[in-house]
Design a protein around this motif. Structure first.
Motif, mmCIF file in Angstrom:
data_model
loop_
_atom_site.group_PDB
_atom_site.id
_atom_site.type_symbol
_atom_site.label_atom_id
_atom_site.label_comp_id
_atom_site.label_asym_id
_atom_site.label_seq_id
_atom_site.Cartn_x
_atom_site.Cartn_y
_atom_site.Cartn_z
ATOM 1 N N PHE A 111 16.171 18.867 4.057
ATOM 2 C CA PHE A 111 17.012 17.710 4.312
ATOM 3 C C PHE A 111 18.410 17.988 3.767
ATOM 4 O O PHE A 111 18.588 18.232 2.569
ATOM 5 C CB PHE A 111 16.412 16.461 3.670
ATOM 6 N N ASP A 164 9.911 11.981 9.177
ATOM 7 C CA ASP A 164 9.262 11.499 7.956
ATOM 8 C C ASP A 164 9.681 12.392 6.783
ATOM 9 O O ASP A 164 10.389 13.391 6.953
ATOM 10 C CB ASP A 164 7.737 11.423 8.117
ATOM 11 N N ARG A 165 9.264 12.021 5.609
ATOM 12 C CA ARG A 165 9.741 12.722 4.405
ATOM 13 C C ARG A 165 9.115 14.103 4.236
ATOM 14 O O ARG A 165 9.534 14.870 3.365
ATOM 15 C CB ARG A 165 9.501 11.839 3.179
ATOM 16 N N GLN A 166 8.160 14.432 5.106
ATOM 17 C CA GLN A 166 7.595 15.784 5.115
ATOM 18 C C GLN A 166 8.331 16.703 6.095
ATOM 19 O O GLN A 166 8.061 17.895 6.172
ATOM 20 C CB GLN A 166 6.115 15.738 5.490
ATOM 21 N N ILE A 205 15.180 8.290 8.275
ATOM 22 C CA ILE A 205 14.079 8.995 7.637
ATOM 23 C C ILE A 205 13.124 7.950 7.087
ATOM 24 O O ILE A 205 13.536 7.018 6.391
ATOM 25 C CB ILE A 205 14.592 9.920 6.517
ATOM 26 N N ASP A 228 8.836 6.752 5.876
ATOM 27 C CA ASP A 228 7.590 7.202 5.251
ATOM 28 C C ASP A 228 6.535 7.557 6.295
ATOM 29 O O ASP A 228 5.733 8.476 6.097
ATOM 30 C CB ASP A 228 7.047 6.112 4.316
#
Length: 272
Positions: free
Chosen positions: A4, A169-171, A200, A202
């Motif tokens: 990111f 998503d945060r992955q 972005i 969850d």
């Protein structure tokens, strides 16, 4: 795995002078903000690939970023010509621009071949077309099984693919909704990739058969709300049709274009 970054950091790290860059998005999800960051960072000698070059490539060409364009249709959708593209091709301003034109079908097949790691794409096409006379990349081969004459072109395997999408998503997984176009294949075919997203989250909230790019095929993700404007992003904002009409007058004149570029891209970026 995707990292990111800010858009400025992503473009600085992953797009270099002389790169082959594919910025895809069909009708919507056009990565306009990323194109503007390329302009601000004064990237040069790029080979730009896009099935439908429109306003963002007109701006990048007029800003002097491109030396070559590989495409299958170029214009201001619903309005007319791309005047900065025409000026570069016809009068070498701001620099000479080499062009290679394909059909939509050929470009789509070339992206798919690139995504599969193949050296070429084979298709039924170009029969009766004059494009093989002006595009040396279009060749013809004989099918070893049927003897049929088929068209062949090199696969598209860019140094960098840049797309816009709704969410990550945060992955680092990315969700693309609506008209998909060739974005997925462009990312899979490229050595590196930048994805700008509206937000972005969850949880992607992906439905059955949704197009999700896994984090391991994406190099960088940048959160850029409104990153596709003046095109639209399904579920977030509509297309700014008025700007597409306005662009015709803005782009016709070099000085008017340069003034627009300075105020809306260069100075805007410096202030953000």
């Amino acid at each position: 795995m995707a990292e990111f970054l800010s858009l400025k950091e992503a473009v600085s790290k992953y797009i270099h002078d002389g790169d082959t860059v594919a910025m895809e998005g069909f009708t919507h999800l056009i990565p306009v903000a990323a194109g503007h960051e390329v302009i601000r960072q004064e990237k040069r000698d790029l080979t730009l690939i896009r099935m439908t070059p429109d306003l963002v490539y007109d701006q990048m060409i007029g800003a002097g970023c491109a030396k070559k364009l590989i495409f299958s249709w170029g214009g201001n959708p619903g309005v007319g010509s791309l005047h900065r593209l025409r000026d570069a091709v016809e009068k070498n301003w701001p620099n000479k621009l080499e062009i290679l034109e394909h059909s939509h079908a050929a470009m789509a097949n070339a992206y798919e071949a690139g995504a599969a790691g193949l050296p070429l794409a084979v298709l039924r096409g170009y029969v009766g077309s004059d494009l093989p006379k002006v595009n040396p990349q279009i060749r013809f081969i004989e099918c070893p099984f049927t003897g049929e004459r088929l068209a062949a072109i090199p696969s598209i395997r860019p140094d960098v693919a840049v797309i816009h999408a709704q969410r990550a998503d945060r992955q680092g997984n990315v969700l693309i909704e609506g008209i998909i176009g060739i974005q997925k294949e462009a990312v899979l075919a490229a050595k590196r990739s930048i994805v700008t997203v509206e937000e972005i989250v969850d949880d992607l909230g992906a439905s059955v058969n949704a197009c999700v790019l896994p984090s391991w095929v994406v190099s960088a993700i940048a959160e850029v709300p409104g990153g596709a404007r003046p095109s639209y992003t399904l579920g977030y904002y509509d297309r700014d049709n008025a700007f597409y009409k306005d662009w015709d007058a803005i782009a016709r004149d070099r000085d008017t274009f340069l003034a627009w570029l300075k105020h809306n891209v260069i100075e805007k970026g410096a202030a953000s």
